[in-house]
Design an enzyme around this catalytic site. Sequence first.
Site, PDB file in Angstrom:
ATOM      1  N   TRP A  21     -26.260  11.744  62.557  1.00 28.11           N
ATOM      2  CA  TRP A  21     -25.060  11.638  63.393  1.00 28.11           C
ATOM      3  C   TRP A  21     -24.785  12.963  64.100  1.00 28.11           C
ATOM      4  O   TRP A  21     -24.485  13.010  65.282  1.00 28.11           O
ATOM      5  CB  TRP A  21     -23.872  11.209  62.528  1.00 28.11           C
ATOM      6  N   ASP A  52     -32.444   8.475  59.324  1.00 30.32           N
ATOM      7  CA  ASP A  52     -31.509   7.447  59.784  1.00 30.32           C
ATOM      8  C   ASP A  52     -30.836   7.922  61.067  1.00 30.32           C
ATOM      9  O   ASP A  52     -30.277   9.021  61.120  1.00 30.32           O
ATOM     10  CB  ASP A  52     -30.453   7.194  58.704  1.00 30.32           C
ATOM     11  N   TYR A  57     -25.758   7.608  68.703  1.00 33.67           N
ATOM     12  CA  TYR A  57     -25.692   9.028  68.357  1.00 33.67           C
ATOM     13  C   TYR A  57     -26.210   9.840  69.545  1.00 33.67           C
ATOM     14  O   TYR A  57     -27.381   9.749  69.918  1.00 33.67           O
ATOM     15  CB  TYR A  57     -26.531   9.343  67.124  1.00 33.67           C
ATOM     16  N   HIS A 122     -24.867  -2.229  63.002  1.00 36.01           N
ATOM     17  CA  HIS A 122     -24.090  -1.000  62.882  1.00 36.01           C
ATOM     18  C   HIS A 122     -22.603  -1.306  62.687  1.00 36.01           C
ATOM     19  O   HIS A 122     -21.819  -1.291  63.640  1.00 36.01           O
ATOM     20  CB  HIS A 122     -24.307  -0.143  64.124  1.00 36.01           C
ATOM     21  N   SER A 153     -25.335  -1.960  57.999  1.00 36.48           N
ATOM     22  CA  SER A 153     -24.459  -0.840  57.683  1.00 36.48           C
ATOM     23  C   SER A 153     -23.049  -1.408  57.633  1.00 36.48           C
ATOM     24  O   SER A 153     -22.589  -2.012  58.606  1.00 36.48           O
ATOM     25  CB  SER A 153     -24.578   0.247  58.760  1.00 36.48           C
TER      26      SER A 153
END
Length: 328
Positions: A21, A52, A57, A122, A153
């Site tokens: 991230w 990941d 991002y 996501h 997620s």
Amino acid sequence: MQYRKLGKTDLSVSEISLGTWQVGGKWGDPFSHENADQILNAAVDRGINFIDTADVYGDGESEKAVGRLVRSRSEQVYVATKCGRQLQPHTNDAYQPEALRKFVEQSLRNMQLDTIDLIQLHCPPTEVYYRPEIFEVFDRLKEEGKIRHLGVSVEKVEEGLKALTFPNVCSIQLIFNMFRQRPQELLFQEAKRHNVGLIVRVPLASGLLTGKFSRDTTFSADDHRQFNREGAAFDKGETFSGVDYEVGLEAVEALKKVFPDQPNLAPIALRWVLMFDEVSCVIPGASKPSQLESNLKAAELPAITDEQMQQVRAIYDQRIRPLVHYTW
């Protein structure tokens, strides 16, 4: 580095892996490919083989950096990315199979890879988990060789439990840490029964569990730890695990007394997560190589004692549970 099986997949992943991230810079900073390359290559040098990322991002820049890493290294590096958060508005109705297909194909272009090892929904709205057609599209993508495995997620335990009912779900990514302990009660048990891997994100509660923050710590206006404390931009549980900042600071002081010989709580907080066998890997982020090195120290720590585990639980029960336990 130790490695664990990722659920029903054929992937053996480093128990300490890397979330990206903020890998191109701290939250709020412009994405730096030079910084990302340093961190990503240092991670692989130290035995990390699972990265990941997500298409949102750095607006795709993180995926580009991860793809460049994979193409440049001889080691086996598994890539997990995510799709769905580009949808505007981010609602149940916006989730359509064709839209998700396009996101997956764009991620492949971003990374210049032929196949994604693990694609993850996501953090979609809860209603999406009740729509079989959303999960079926990933079977088609697997048949076409565009993905190897599907994961989700999630924000809530309920979402993870529902995801387990779909046979093609191989992993669940979730928030789990000393300040977010509810998943260990039922979700861990059910994930193990279904042979589904657990990928733990936000293991340091957005940095709170490093023990380095104080009431005088300031965050920039475009850092989510400043603007998202009440969920202004996305689920507030992603910021400090949903714990009030002042309450979190007090709980951290109590944790320091449990681990008085640890000048930096971050490695012990990661070691705590890895005490649970159901966890396949933990994916702390890093905005500079020194943070990566701090995270990797968790692999060198001995097991946390039963007494210490009970003390951590007591701090959670007394200070944190009433605020967050049944929200997520």
